[in-house]
Design an enzyme around this catalytic site. Sequence first.
Site, mmCIF file in Angstrom:
data_model
loop_
_atom_site.group_PDB
_atom_site.id
_atom_site.type_symbol
_atom_site.label_atom_id
_atom_site.label_comp_id
_atom_site.label_asym_id
_atom_site.label_seq_id
_atom_site.Cartn_x
_atom_site.Cartn_y
_atom_site.Cartn_z
ATOM 1 N N SER A 150 -3.030 2.716 -4.223
ATOM 2 C CA SER A 150 -2.430 3.914 -4.815
ATOM 3 C C SER A 150 -3.492 4.659 -5.611
ATOM 4 O O SER A 150 -4.468 4.049 -6.067
ATOM 5 C CB SER A 150 -1.297 3.507 -5.762
ATOM 6 O OG SER A 150 -0.874 4.616 -6.535
ATOM 7 N N TYR A 163 1.564 -1.387 -13.031
ATOM 8 C CA TYR A 163 1.513 -0.909 -11.640
ATOM 9 C C TYR A 163 0.054 -0.599 -11.281
ATOM 10 O O TYR A 163 -0.449 -1.022 -10.235
ATOM 11 C CB TYR A 163 2.390 0.340 -11.479
ATOM 12 C CG TYR A 163 2.392 0.899 -10.072
ATOM 13 C CD1 TYR A 163 2.949 0.180 -9.019
ATOM 14 C CD2 TYR A 163 1.817 2.145 -9.795
ATOM 15 C CE1 TYR A 163 2.939 0.692 -7.721
ATOM 16 C CE2 TYR A 163 1.818 2.664 -8.509
ATOM 17 C CZ TYR A 163 2.371 1.933 -7.478
ATOM 18 O OH TYR A 163 2.360 2.433 -6.192
HETATM 19 P P1 NDP Z 1 9.695 2.409 -0.580
HETATM 20 O O1 NDP Z 1 10.463 1.990 -1.784
HETATM 21 O O2 NDP Z 1 10.321 3.337 0.386
HETATM 22 O O3 NDP Z 1 9.184 1.140 0.230
HETATM 23 C C1 NDP Z 1 8.920 -0.097 -0.382
HETATM 24 C C2 NDP Z 1 9.118 -1.175 0.660
HETATM 25 O O4 NDP Z 1 8.862 -2.467 0.053
HETATM 26 C C3 NDP Z 1 10.528 -1.210 1.194
HETATM 27 O O5 NDP Z 1 10.494 -1.409 2.593
HETATM 28 C C4 NDP Z 1 11.133 -2.405 0.514
HETATM 29 O O6 NDP Z 1 12.133 -2.957 1.362
HETATM 30 C C5 NDP Z 1 9.939 -3.333 0.412
HETATM 31 N N1 NDP Z 1 10.143 -4.375 -0.580
HETATM 32 C C6 NDP Z 1 10.511 -4.225 -1.890
HETATM 33 N N2 NDP Z 1 10.656 -5.420 -2.467
HETATM 34 C C7 NDP Z 1 10.400 -6.363 -1.510
HETATM 35 C C8 NDP Z 1 10.412 -7.783 -1.493
HETATM 36 N N3 NDP Z 1 10.712 -8.490 -2.587
HETATM 37 N N4 NDP Z 1 10.102 -8.423 -0.344
HETATM 38 C C9 NDP Z 1 9.805 -7.701 0.774
HETATM 39 N N5 NDP Z 1 9.770 -6.373 0.811
HETATM 40 C C10 NDP Z 1 10.070 -5.704 -0.319
HETATM 41 O O7 NDP Z 1 8.343 3.040 -1.161
HETATM 42 P P2 NDP Z 1 6.971 3.495 -0.471
HETATM 43 O O8 NDP Z 1 7.099 3.591 0.975
HETATM 44 O O9 NDP Z 1 6.517 4.661 -1.242
HETATM 45 O O10 NDP Z 1 6.029 2.273 -0.871
HETATM 46 C C11 NDP Z 1 5.191 1.597 0.041
HETATM 47 C C12 NDP Z 1 3.871 1.301 -0.640
HETATM 48 O O11 NDP Z 1 3.193 2.514 -0.938
HETATM 49 C C13 NDP Z 1 3.984 0.530 -1.955
HETATM 50 O O12 NDP Z 1 2.995 -0.486 -1.999
HETATM 51 C C14 NDP Z 1 3.668 1.599 -2.998
HETATM 52 O O13 NDP Z 1 3.111 1.051 -4.166
HETATM 53 C C15 NDP Z 1 2.665 2.458 -2.232
HETATM 54 N N6 NDP Z 1 2.510 3.813 -2.764
HETATM 55 C C16 NDP Z 1 3.530 4.712 -2.733
HETATM 56 C C17 NDP Z 1 3.362 5.971 -3.266
HETATM 57 C C18 NDP Z 1 4.461 6.988 -3.314
HETATM 58 O O14 NDP Z 1 4.284 8.040 -3.958
HETATM 59 N N7 NDP Z 1 5.601 6.775 -2.670
HETATM 60 C C19 NDP Z 1 2.080 6.394 -3.858
HETATM 61 C C20 NDP Z 1 1.067 5.370 -3.809
HETATM 62 C C21 NDP Z 1 1.287 4.149 -3.282
HETATM 63 P P3 NDP Z 1 13.439 -3.771 0.892
HETATM 64 O O15 NDP Z 1 13.964 -3.097 -0.325
HETATM 65 O O16 NDP Z 1 14.314 -3.659 2.091
HETATM 66 O O17 NDP Z 1 12.964 -5.172 0.657
#
Ligand code: NDP
Length: 255
Positions: A150, A163
């Site tokens: 990120s 974070y």
């Molecule tokens: P989302 O919340 O849409 O996606 C997060 C994903 O992580 C979901 O599929 C969720 O699925 C999964 N997840 C959460 N907890 C668990 C768990 N305990 N075990 C397995 N899977 C888990 O957000 P993003 O797509 O934005 O995030 C994806 C990545 O991108 C992250 O690492 C985030 O830090 C990074 N990021 C995002 C940014 C943004 O602005 N959106 C900016 C910079 C980085 P489920 O709940 O079904 O388990």
Amino acid sequence: MYEQSLDGAVALVTGASSGIGAATARRLAREGAAVALAARRRDRLERVASDIVKLGGEAVVSEADLTEPGRADDLVQDTLDRYGRLDILVNNAGIMLLNSALHTTVEEWDRMISLNVAALLHVTHAAVPHLIYAASTSPRQVADLVNVGSTAGRVARPDSSVYGLTKSGLRSFSESLRQELIGERVRVSVVEPGTVDTELVDHVSDTTRDAARREVAGIEALRPEDIADAISYIVTRERRVAVNELLVRAADQTW
Ligand code: NDP
């Protein structure tokens, strides 16, 4: 010809039930990879898998809470049981619980550490021997490990101390691993998104979420597909090219 098809390759994407992970799974499938999708929400994973299959692709779903002990090993094994190999790992699952040190709880800090750091390490540890094997046996002659960081791993801001710590730690972990795996033809890359329109901020308290949304008001956020595009660019390079790091900000984003 500067691009390799992913035909015959197997990719595992964590956090594939929504946002960046779902878009990445769809994109890698479009490039020809069979994709294993992991996250907790089975219904959402199945929707993504079914879309992939409808378009002629190949996908399998693993319902997994990656913070549970042993789940990372099981997930990698599930993928091997299903497809017999692993060429690409995208460590994408993550949570962002924004809050100040004064107002947060240590439980929130622990949740971020246990998914963004510990689970990522566990999945990586389970996958590395199989990525090495894939690199030495596949027509691509290379395997890929992509970690989703990120901008918060580069720029420290209030309310994102832990974070940011998880994402800056991811950078140094990845760089070390990159050097360890060079001789094995496993490329290690970091993709650092700026503000992307996903469900990421849905998990924080109402007050923090409102503050986060105010901060990005007026910015045209990236779409999950923009980051999937960056990941696809990395993993479809020919063997001689290693794109180690991609920082992809929303164009209007200053931090
Ligand atoms: P989302 O919340 O849409 O996606 C997060 C994903 O992580 C979901 O599929 C969720 O699925 C999964 N997840 C959460 N907890 C668990 C768990 N305990 N075990 C397995 N899977 C888990 O957000 P993003 O797509 O934005 O995030 C994806 C990545 O991108 C992250 O690492 C985030 O830090 C990074 N990021 C995002 C940014 C943004 O602005 N959106 C900016 C910079 C980085 P489920 O709940 O079904 O388990």
